[in-house]
Design a protein around this motif. Sequence first.
Motif, PDB file in Angstrom:
ATOM      1  N   LEU A  41       0.861  -1.178   0.000  1.00 34.59           N
ATOM      2  CA  LEU A  41       0.000   0.000   0.000  1.00 34.59           C
ATOM      3  C   LEU A  41       0.900   1.232   0.000  1.00 34.59           C
ATOM      4  O   LEU A  41       1.767   1.372   0.867  1.00 34.59           O
ATOM      5  CB  LEU A  41      -0.901  -0.002   1.239  1.00 34.59           C
ATOM      6  CG  LEU A  41      -2.021   1.022   1.255  1.00 34.59           C
ATOM      7  CD1 LEU A  41      -3.038   0.708   0.156  1.00 34.59           C
ATOM      8  CD2 LEU A  41      -2.707   1.019   2.611  1.00 34.59           C
ATOM      9  N   PRO A  42       0.776   2.113  -0.980  1.00 36.54           N
ATOM     10  CA  PRO A  42       1.671   3.276  -1.047  1.00 36.54           C
ATOM     11  C   PRO A  42       1.586   4.147   0.202  1.00 36.54           C
ATOM     12  O   PRO A  42       0.496   4.428   0.691  1.00 36.54           O
ATOM     13  CB  PRO A  42       1.174   4.052  -2.275  1.00 36.54           C
ATOM     14  CG  PRO A  42       0.396   3.070  -3.077  1.00 36.54           C
ATOM     15  CD  PRO A  42      -0.183   2.098  -2.087  1.00 36.54           C
ATOM     16  N   ASP A  43       2.750   4.553   0.718  1.00 37.22           N
ATOM     17  CA  ASP A  43       2.819   5.499   1.832  1.00 37.22           C
ATOM     18  C   ASP A  43       2.844   6.898   1.208  1.00 37.22           C
ATOM     19  O   ASP A  43       3.890   7.386   0.788  1.00 37.22           O
ATOM     20  CB  ASP A  43       4.065   5.252   2.676  1.00 37.22           C
ATOM     21  CG  ASP A  43       4.150   6.163   3.886  1.00 37.22           C
ATOM     22  OD1 ASP A  43       3.539   7.260   3.867  1.00 37.22           O
ATOM     23  OD2 ASP A  43       4.835   5.786   4.854  1.00 37.22           O
ATOM     24  N   ILE A  44       1.688   7.523   1.130  1.00 43.14           N
ATOM     25  CA  ILE A  44       1.526   8.769   0.391  1.00 43.14           C
ATOM     26  C   ILE A  44       2.400   9.887   0.949  1.00 43.14           C
ATOM     27  O   ILE A  44       3.055  10.611   0.197  1.00 43.14           O
ATOM     28  CB  ILE A  44       0.041   9.193   0.353  1.00 43.14           C
ATOM     29  CG1 ILE A  44      -0.801   8.103  -0.326  1.00 43.14           C
ATOM     30  CG2 ILE A  44      -0.127  10.526  -0.348  1.00 43.14           C
ATOM     31  CD1 ILE A  44      -0.347   7.698  -1.711  1.00 43.14           C
ATOM     32  N   ASP A  45       2.450  10.040   2.266  1.00 41.13           N
ATOM     33  CA  ASP A  45       3.261  11.103   2.860  1.00 41.13           C
ATOM     34  C   ASP A  45       4.742  10.912   2.544  1.00 41.13           C
ATOM     35  O   ASP A  45       5.448  11.870   2.251  1.00 41.13           O
ATOM     36  CB  ASP A  45       3.031  11.188   4.372  1.00 41.13           C
ATOM     37  CG  ASP A  45       1.621  11.667   4.689  1.00 41.13           C
ATOM     38  OD1 ASP A  45       1.060  12.448   3.888  1.00 41.13           O
ATOM     39  OD2 ASP A  45       1.077  11.257   5.730  1.00 41.13           O
TER      40      ASP A  45
END
Length: 185
Positions: A140-144
Amino acid sequence: MRIEFKKLMEKLGVNRDLSPYETHPWFYCDDEKGISCSAEVRMGPGGTDIEAEIQFLSDSEEKEEEDDDDEESEDGEESPLNNGIKQIMRLHIEPTIDGKWETKSLLIKGEDYSNKVHNWEEKGCNFFKGCIESIQMSILPDIDELIEKYLNDDDNFGGRSSGRVGRKSPKIKPGALLGMKKPGG
């Protein structure tokens, strides 16, 4: 950034040319967190625009729990998903008169990055590609983290950084401003 169509597709991680109405999707579901990440690049009906979009979607059970918690997490911050869907990114690109493609807008987590960060067009494509690389690795991409990595404004120009507060001012010799030089110097 004005770029040829084929190179634009490469920058967005699409390995083929899209046609009108066509979409290239990526998807990953994190069962532990109950969150899915959806990313896609799509061409509009007339072939006159391209959009790259990333969304987080919550499972229906997770959504019900969030509603019970008044949309706040345990640490008091706002829940990452409102009403089960959170738009993470939207990149809008249109063709130019010379046959190339130009980025028109970039929104990430509701913030407009258009013309606010140096080289925002390129950085937006890199951010998108970083997200889909995570999806392809079943993460799951870590957006921050990706925002920090791809959208910071710490670019160097000629060895100096741009836009940084606190840089020393250049030393100016008052005599040099007035054209007064010492003889023989």
